[in-house]
Design a protein around this motif. Structure first.
Motif, PDB file in Angstrom:
ATOM      1  N   GLN A  34     103.800 101.181 -28.258  1.00 25.49           N
ATOM      2  CA  GLN A  34     103.482 100.489 -29.792  1.00 25.49           C
ATOM      3  C   GLN A  34     104.463 100.534 -30.540  1.00 25.49           C
ATOM      4  OE1 GLN A  34      99.913 100.350 -30.266  1.00 25.49           O
ATOM      5  NE2 GLN A  34     100.090  99.449 -32.133  1.00 25.49           N
ATOM      6  N   GLN A  35     105.076 100.847 -30.263  1.00 22.13           N
ATOM      7  CA  GLN A  35     105.967 100.320 -31.293  1.00 22.13           C
ATOM      8  C   GLN A  35     107.552  98.813 -30.703  1.00 22.13           C
ATOM      9  OE1 GLN A  35     109.116 103.258 -31.882  1.00 22.13           O
ATOM     10  NE2 GLN A  35     108.320 103.770 -34.085  1.00 22.13           N
ATOM     11  N   GLN A  36     107.025  98.925 -29.608  1.00 23.56           N
ATOM     12  CA  GLN A  36     107.744  97.782 -29.196  1.00 23.56           C
ATOM     13  C   GLN A  36     106.768  96.584 -28.906  1.00 23.56           C
ATOM     14  OE1 GLN A  36     111.029  97.187 -26.919  1.00 23.56           O
ATOM     15  NE2 GLN A  36     110.189  95.407 -26.827  1.00 23.56           N
ATOM     16  N   ILE A  37     105.514  96.773 -29.071  1.00 22.97           N
ATOM     17  CA  ILE A  37     104.105  95.693 -29.406  1.00 22.97           C
ATOM     18  C   ILE A  37     104.466  94.847 -29.828  1.00 22.97           C
ATOM     19  CG2 ILE A  37     101.546  95.412 -29.485  1.00 22.97           C
ATOM     20  CD1 ILE A  37     101.135  97.805 -27.461  1.00 22.97           C
ATOM     21  N   GLU A  38     104.431  95.993 -31.422  1.00 26.26           N
ATOM     22  CA  GLU A  38     104.834  95.533 -33.258  1.00 26.26           C
ATOM     23  C   GLU A  38     105.880  94.328 -33.049  1.00 26.26           C
ATOM     24  OE1 GLU A  38     104.481  98.979 -35.438  1.00 26.26           O
ATOM     25  OE2 GLU A  38     102.742  99.838 -35.096  1.00 26.26           O
ATOM     26  N   MET A  39     106.932  95.531 -32.726  1.00 23.33           N
ATOM     27  CA  MET A  39     108.084  94.333 -32.314  1.00 23.33           C
ATOM     28  C   MET A  39     108.443  92.702 -31.852  1.00 23.33           C
ATOM     29  SD  MET A  39     111.207  97.193 -32.084  1.00 23.33           S
ATOM     30  CE  MET A  39     111.225  97.745 -30.366  1.00 23.33           C
ATOM     31  N   ASN A  40     107.356  92.758 -30.810  1.00 27.17           N
ATOM     32  CA  ASN A  40     107.083  91.573 -30.111  1.00 27.17           C
ATOM     33  C   ASN A  40     106.392  91.074 -31.612  1.00 27.17           C
ATOM     34  OD1 ASN A  40     108.133  92.628 -27.905  1.00 27.17           O
ATOM     35  ND2 ASN A  40     106.563  93.102 -26.804  1.00 27.17           N
ATOM     36  N   LYS A  41     105.337  91.993 -31.812  1.00 23.21           N
ATOM     37  CA  LYS A  41     104.715  90.537 -32.748  1.00 23.21           C
ATOM     38  C   LYS A  41     105.725  89.848 -33.973  1.00 23.21           C
ATOM     39  CE  LYS A  41     100.334  92.838 -32.246  1.00 23.21           C
ATOM     40  NZ  LYS A  41      98.993  93.579 -32.808  1.00 23.21           N
ATOM     41  N   VAL A  42     106.118  90.479 -34.713  1.00 28.24           N
ATOM     42  CA  VAL A  42     107.392  90.429 -35.367  1.00 28.24           C
ATOM     43  C   VAL A  42     108.446  89.669 -35.212  1.00 28.24           C
ATOM     44  CG1 VAL A  42     109.502  91.140 -36.935  1.00 28.24           C
ATOM     45  CG2 VAL A  42     107.392  92.324 -36.686  1.00 28.24           C
ATOM     46  N   SER A  43     108.585  89.751 -33.915  1.00 28.67           N
ATOM     47  CA  SER A  43     109.514  88.515 -33.587  1.00 28.67           C
ATOM     48  C   SER A  43     108.895  87.202 -32.835  1.00 28.67           C
ATOM     49  CB  SER A  43     110.217  89.066 -32.189  1.00 28.67           C
ATOM     50  OG  SER A  43     110.925  87.916 -31.547  1.00 28.67           O
ATOM     51  N   ALA A  44     107.832  87.202 -32.566  1.00 30.93           N
ATOM     52  CA  ALA A  44     106.792  86.010 -32.310  1.00 30.93           C
ATOM     53  C   ALA A  44     107.232  85.128 -33.864  1.00 30.93           C
ATOM     54  CB  ALA A  44     105.416  86.420 -32.417  1.00 30.93           C
ATOM     55  N   ASP A  45     106.189  86.343 -35.086  1.00 29.84           N
ATOM     56  CA  ASP A  45     105.848  85.899 -36.199  1.00 29.84           C
ATOM     57  C   ASP A  45     107.825  85.264 -37.224  1.00 29.84           C
ATOM     58  OD1 ASP A  45     103.104  86.627 -35.773  1.00 29.84           O
ATOM     59  OD2 ASP A  45     103.932  88.071 -37.396  1.00 29.84           O
ATOM     60  N   TYR A  46     108.115  85.508 -36.619  1.00 34.31           N
ATOM     61  CA  TYR A  46     109.975  85.506 -36.934  1.00 34.31           C
ATOM     62  C   TYR A  46     110.216  83.783 -36.415  1.00 34.31           C
ATOM     63  CZ  TYR A  46     114.705  84.421 -37.303  1.00 34.31           C
ATOM     64  OH  TYR A  46     116.163  83.925 -37.347  1.00 34.31           O
ATOM     65  N   GLU A  47     109.554  83.952 -34.761  1.00 29.52           N
ATOM     66  CA  GLU A  47     110.416  82.166 -34.698  1.00 29.52           C
ATOM     67  C   GLU A  47     109.632  81.106 -34.036  1.00 29.52           C
ATOM     68  OE1 GLU A  47     112.526  81.718 -32.227  1.00 29.52           O
ATOM     69  OE2 GLU A  47     113.618  83.959 -32.703  1.00 29.52           O
ATOM     70  N   LYS A  48     107.977  81.452 -34.874  1.00 26.82           N
ATOM     71  CA  LYS A  48     107.272  80.381 -35.159  1.00 26.82           C
ATOM     72  C   LYS A  48     107.119  79.896 -36.582  1.00 26.82           C
ATOM     73  CE  LYS A  48     102.578  80.340 -36.523  1.00 26.82           C
ATOM     74  NZ  LYS A  48     101.414  80.353 -36.960  1.00 26.82           N
ATOM     75  N   LEU A  49     108.103  81.016 -38.074  1.00 30.29           N
ATOM     76  CA  LEU A  49     108.561  80.196 -39.097  1.00 30.29           C
ATOM     77  C   LEU A  49     109.943  79.632 -38.850  1.00 30.29           C
ATOM     78  CD1 LEU A  49     107.910  84.014 -41.720  1.00 30.29           C
ATOM     79  CD2 LEU A  49     106.482  81.955 -40.910  1.00 30.29           C
ATOM     80  N   LYS A  50     110.208  80.582 -37.822  1.00 31.41           N
ATOM     81  CA  LYS A  50     112.050  79.597 -37.522  1.00 31.41           C
ATOM     82  C   LYS A  50     111.414  77.898 -37.339  1.00 31.41           C
ATOM     83  CE  LYS A  50     115.937  80.291 -34.709  1.00 31.41           C
ATOM     84  NZ  LYS A  50     116.976  80.772 -33.973  1.00 31.41           N
ATOM     85  N   ALA A  51     110.623  78.119 -36.651  1.00 29.51           N
ATOM     86  CA  ALA A  51     110.321  76.987 -35.972  1.00 29.51           C
ATOM     87  C   ALA A  51     109.739  75.361 -36.814  1.00 29.51           C
ATOM     88  CB  ALA A  51     109.046  76.841 -34.438  1.00 29.51           C
ATOM     89  N   GLU A  52     108.983  76.214 -37.574  1.00 27.27           N
ATOM     90  CA  GLU A  52     108.538  75.478 -39.133  1.00 27.27           C
ATOM     91  C   GLU A  52     109.679  74.985 -39.155  1.00 27.27           C
ATOM     92  OE1 GLU A  52     105.340  78.216 -40.763  1.00 27.27           O
ATOM     93  OE2 GLU A  52     104.389  77.686 -39.040  1.00 27.27           O
ATOM     94  N   GLN A  53     110.372  75.870 -40.073  1.00 25.22           N
ATOM     95  CA  GLN A  53     111.706  75.086 -41.281  1.00 25.22           C
ATOM     96  C   GLN A  53     112.150  74.528 -40.581  1.00 25.22           C
ATOM     97  OE1 GLN A  53     111.994  76.255 -43.965  1.00 25.22           O
ATOM     98  NE2 GLN A  53     113.942  75.031 -44.759  1.00 25.22           N
ATOM     99  N   ALA A  54     112.528  74.739 -38.541  1.00 20.72           N
ATOM    100  CA  ALA A  54     113.597  73.428 -38.464  1.00 20.72           C
ATOM    101  C   ALA A  54     112.560  72.320 -37.959  1.00 20.72           C
ATOM    102  CB  ALA A  54     113.186  74.172 -36.289  1.00 20.72           C
ATOM    103  N   THR A  55     111.719  72.305 -37.841  1.00 19.56           N
ATOM    104  CA  THR A  55     110.859  71.097 -38.161  1.00 19.56           C
ATOM    105  C   THR A  55     110.706  69.768 -39.052  1.00 19.56           C
ATOM    106  OG1 THR A  55     109.150  71.693 -36.737  1.00 19.56           O
ATOM    107  CG2 THR A  55     108.286  70.039 -37.605  1.00 19.56           C
ATOM    108  N   LYS A  56     110.765  70.985 -40.946  1.00 18.54           N
ATOM    109  CA  LYS A  56     110.841  70.581 -41.940  1.00 18.54           C
ATOM    110  C   LYS A  56     111.673  70.553 -42.074  1.00 18.54           C
ATOM    111  CE  LYS A  56     107.577  73.907 -44.597  1.00 18.54           C
ATOM    112  NZ  LYS A  56     107.776  74.410 -45.023  1.00 18.54           N
TER     113      LYS A  56
END
Length: 101
Positions: A34-56
Motif C-alpha cells: 500500500q505504501q508503494q502504491i501511495e509513493m507511486n501516486k506521489v511520484s506521478a503527481d510530481y512528474e506531472k507538475l514538473k512537466a507542466e512547469q517545463a512546458t510553461k
C-alpha cells in the motif's frame, strides 16, 4: 503420560506461533504494498507538475526570444511584453510551490 501431554502442548504452541508469524508477515507485506502504491501516486503527481512547469518555461522562453529578436529591442534585451511573460512565470511558480507545501 505427563511428558506426552507437555509435548502435545508445546507442539500446539509452536503451530500457533507459526500461524501468528505468517499472519503478521502478510499484514506487513500488505502495508508495504500500500505504501508503494501511495509513493507511486506521489511520484506521478510530481512528474506531472514538473512537466507542466517545463512546458510553461519553454513557452515563456520562446516568447521572450521572439520579443528579444525584434530589431527595435536588440539593445534593450526585453520589452514590456517580455517582462509581462516573465512576471507571469514567476507568479505561476510561486503559486505552484505554495500549493505543494
Amino acid at each position: 503420560m505427563i511428558l506426552n501431554h507437555k509435548d502435545a502442548v508445546i507442539e500446539k504452541q509452536k503451530q500457533e506461533h507459526i500461524a501468528y508469524v505468517q499472519e503478521q508477515k502478510q499484514k506487513y507485506l500488505e502495508a508495504a504494498q500500500q505504501q508503494q502504491i501511495e509513493m507511486n501516486k506521489v511520484s506521478a503527481d510530481y512528474e506531472k507538475l514538473k512537466a507542466e512547469q517545463a512546458t510553461k518555461v519553454e513557452y515563456v522562453t520562446r516568447t521572450i526570444n521572439k520579443y528579444i529578436d525584434r530589431p527595435v529591442y536588440r539593445n534593450v534585451c526585453i520589452d514590456d511584453d517580455g517582462r509581462v511573460q516573465l512576471n507571469e512565470l514567476i507568479k505561476s511558480s510561486q503559486t505552484t510551490s505554495t500549493d505543494t507545501k
